[in-house]
Design a protein around this motif. Structure first.
Motif, PDB file in Angstrom:
ATOM      1  N   THR A  75       0.838  -1.196   0.000  1.00 54.00           N
ATOM      2  CA  THR A  75       0.000   0.000   0.000  1.00 54.00           C
ATOM      3  C   THR A  75       0.876   1.251   0.000  1.00 54.00           C
ATOM      4  O   THR A  75       1.825   1.347   0.766  1.00 54.00           O
ATOM      5  N   VAL A 103      -7.510   4.443  -7.110  1.00 55.74           N
ATOM      6  CA  VAL A 103      -6.473   3.961  -6.181  1.00 55.74           C
ATOM      7  C   VAL A 103      -7.190   3.199  -5.075  1.00 55.74           C
ATOM      8  O   VAL A 103      -8.105   3.742  -4.440  1.00 55.74           O
ATOM      9  N   GLY A 104      -6.833   1.944  -4.862  1.00 57.75           N
ATOM     10  CA  GLY A 104      -7.505   1.180  -3.810  1.00 57.75           C
ATOM     11  C   GLY A 104      -6.906  -0.192  -3.621  1.00 57.75           C
ATOM     12  O   GLY A 104      -5.817  -0.482  -4.123  1.00 57.75           O
ATOM     13  N   ASN A 105      -7.620  -1.034  -2.892  1.00 53.51           N
ATOM     14  CA  ASN A 105      -7.091  -2.349  -2.513  1.00 53.51           C
ATOM     15  C   ASN A 105      -7.852  -3.533  -3.100  1.00 53.51           C
ATOM     16  O   ASN A 105      -7.538  -4.664  -2.775  1.00 53.51           O
ATOM     17  N   PRO A 114     -11.911   3.574  -5.005  1.00 51.60           N
ATOM     18  CA  PRO A 114     -12.259   4.997  -5.117  1.00 51.60           C
ATOM     19  C   PRO A 114     -11.582   5.688  -6.310  1.00 51.60           C
ATOM     20  O   PRO A 114     -10.462   5.357  -6.681  1.00 51.60           O
ATOM     21  N   GLU A 136      -4.781   6.144  -0.494  1.00 54.71           N
ATOM     22  CA  GLU A 136      -3.975   4.966  -0.174  1.00 54.71           C
ATOM     23  C   GLU A 136      -4.465   3.719  -0.868  1.00 54.71           C
ATOM     24  O   GLU A 136      -5.664   3.443  -0.869  1.00 54.71           O
ATOM     25  N   GLY A 137      -3.531   2.985  -1.444  1.00 60.24           N
ATOM     26  CA  GLY A 137      -3.941   1.732  -2.060  1.00 60.24           C
ATOM     27  C   GLY A 137      -2.780   0.984  -2.655  1.00 60.24           C
ATOM     28  O   GLY A 137      -1.694   1.526  -2.868  1.00 60.24           O
TER      29      GLY A 137
HETATM   30  C1  NAG Z   1      -6.023   0.196   1.511  1.00 59.38           C
HETATM   31  O1  NAG Z   1      -5.395  -0.465   2.607  1.00 59.38           O
HETATM   32  C2  NAG Z   1      -4.683   0.412   3.470  1.00 59.38           C
HETATM   33  C3  NAG Z   1      -3.949  -0.425   4.490  1.00 59.38           C
HETATM   34  O2  NAG Z   1      -4.698  -1.489   4.918  1.00 59.38           O
HETATM   35  C4  NAG Z   1      -5.644   1.409   4.094  1.00 59.38           C
HETATM   36  O3  NAG Z   1      -4.945   2.297   4.943  1.00 59.38           O
HETATM   37  C5  NAG Z   1      -6.321   2.192   2.973  1.00 59.38           C
HETATM   38  O4  NAG Z   1      -7.274   3.065   3.523  1.00 59.38           O
HETATM   39  C6  NAG Z   1      -7.004   1.243   2.002  1.00 59.38           C
HETATM   40  N1  NAG Z   1      -7.507   2.000   0.879  1.00 59.38           N
HETATM   41  C7  NAG Z   1      -8.764   2.030   0.532  1.00 59.38           C
HETATM   42  C8  NAG Z   1      -9.128   2.873  -0.623  1.00 59.38           C
HETATM   43  O5  NAG Z   1      -9.625   1.368   1.121  1.00 59.38           O
END
Ligand code: NAG
Ligand code: NAG
Ligand code: NAG
Length: 367
Positions: A75, A103-105, A114, A136-137
């Motif tokens: 991340t 950008v995301g997970n 998002p 963050e992603g």
């Molecule tokens: C992605 O994961 C990180 C760490 O777990 C977190 O801080 C971040 O908010 C997440 N991003 C989204 C877009 O959910």
């Protein structure tokens, strides 16, 4: 010989000054990951958007909801994303219109990540930058929602701001180097998840392998972060000592210990708190025979540089009269130039009290 011997006391102030390290650094991390396309068009592979050439592009065919997705494996807090459109092709300009940068997970469903920005149009061959304000992603996605769309990035940049890591750009050294695994690769920000040999440092198999960064001034070190390799043998780091202070005796490996690493899982970054130990050198050493020290990243955090004042009392033998201010100025400048010759260019000398002058001994005239 008509010479008087004087022993004089002299106090002066040493101040160490150095250029403040840059507080933060923006780095393009895009090439540290691997890219994929929702569907491949011809040989326009996803990775061609990361090859540094705007003339080789990545592309999907025309399809519903196409996407290009970069997996950074970790991340990151993304400052901005850049996209370069195809050069010499004004009819392709519109292909990226309406594309979303996300950008995301979530890897399974790109559109549940998002949105950072929506592309209106990028002129042919131009590189446009889109601010993501620290979203963050792990995944960076360029997708184009709707039927009969395509995604054709020729280059994608992903810029991350790294906070004030004191190791950035410093001189580093290691006891030996195995092939391309040079010591600098431990401070390149790249955790070496995809390709360790161009992103991590490593010594050969040897007795007491070590690695050192010279912070170039004394800092109060609050923490050191070590990233272990992902591809193999994470247990090799076990027993490594983090040592910090100012001595280069035994290459700095006799300095006091901040922490001993018991173990770090593969690919993980572990933080060691050093309780504001003051030092210029940060060493890692694994004591023992047939050991190998591999470091994918070393980050050093703390405050400084610390101004160091040292009061020195000196006795000088001289025929000059130190009651003359001009002589005192001249003496300091001579001392300064001797220090510079010996490599101490960052020292500033000052009188803190007027020198005392006394005749301790008078040499007998030669017979
Ligand atoms: C992605 O994961 C990180 C760490 O777990 C977190 O801080 C971040 O908010 C997440 N991003 C989204 C877009 O959910
Ligand atoms: C993907 O995520 C979006 C937004 O969260 C949602 O509307 C859509 O139904 C999801 N698609 C699938 C196939 O789950
Ligand atoms: C260099 O690294 C390779 C691969 O890890 C290893 O097989 C080799 O023994 C190392 N060379 C030396 C001299 O330690």
């Amino acid at each position: 010989m008509n010479m008087r011997d004087f022993y004089k006391s002299l106090c002066f102030l040493l101040g160490f000054f150095s250029v403040q390290t840059e507080a933060e650094k923006e780095v393009n991390v895009a090439t540290w990951g691997t890219a994929e396309l929702s569907m491949l068009y011809s040989d326009w592979y996803a990775q061609k958007a990361l090859d540094g050439s705007i003339y080789t592009c990545s592309s999907t065919p025309w399809q519903t909801d196409p996407w290009w997705r970069l997996d950074l494996m970790k991340t990151y807090s993304v400052n901005r994303v850049t996209i370069t459109s195809k050069p010499d092709c004004s009819s392709c300009e519109s292909w990226l219109n309406g594309a979303e940068i996300r950008v995301g997970n979530v890897s399974s469903n790109v559109s549940s990540n998002p949105v950072c920005a929506v592309v209106s149009t990028i002129p042919t061959g131009a590189t446009y930058s889109y601010s993501c304000h620290g979203m963050e992603g792990r995944y960076i996605i360029v997708n184009n929602p709707g039927p009969s769309k395509c995604v054709t990035p020729c280059e994608v940049g992903v810029y991350v701001i790294f906070p004030g890591n004191l190791a950035t750009g410093r001189n580093v050294k290691q006891s030996s180097t195995n092939g391309s695994w040079i010591s600098e690769q431990a401070i390149d920000f790249n955790p070496g998840i995809i390709k360790q040999s161009s992103a991590c440092s490593s010594t050969n198999v040897q007795t007491n392998p070590w690695w050192r960064v010279d912070l170039s001034s004394v800092y109060r070190v609050s923490s050191v972060v070590i990233t272990n390799r992902l591809d193999c043998c994470p247990e090799r780091i076990n027993g490594a000592e983090i040592r910090i202070e100012n001595s280069l005796e035994n290459n700095g490996n006799n300095n006091p210990i901040c922490a001993v690493i018991s173990s770090i899982p593969a690919g993980v970054s572990s933080t060691y708190f050093c309780n504001n130990m003051e030092g210029r050198y940060v060493n890692l050493i694994i004591p023992g025979d047939s050991r190998i020290l591999t470091l994918c990243e070393v980050e050093v955090y703390g405050e400084g540089p610390l101004l160091k004042r040292t009061f020195l009392k000196m006795k000088l033998k001289s025929s000059w009269s130190l009651s003359d201010p001009a002589v005192r100025v001249q003496l300091l400048s001579q001392l300064q130039s001797v220090l510079v010759q010996r490599g101490f260019s960052d020292v500033k000398l000052q009188w803190t009290q007027p020198p005392e002058q006394e005749v301790m001994q008078k040499e007998a005239d030669p017979v």
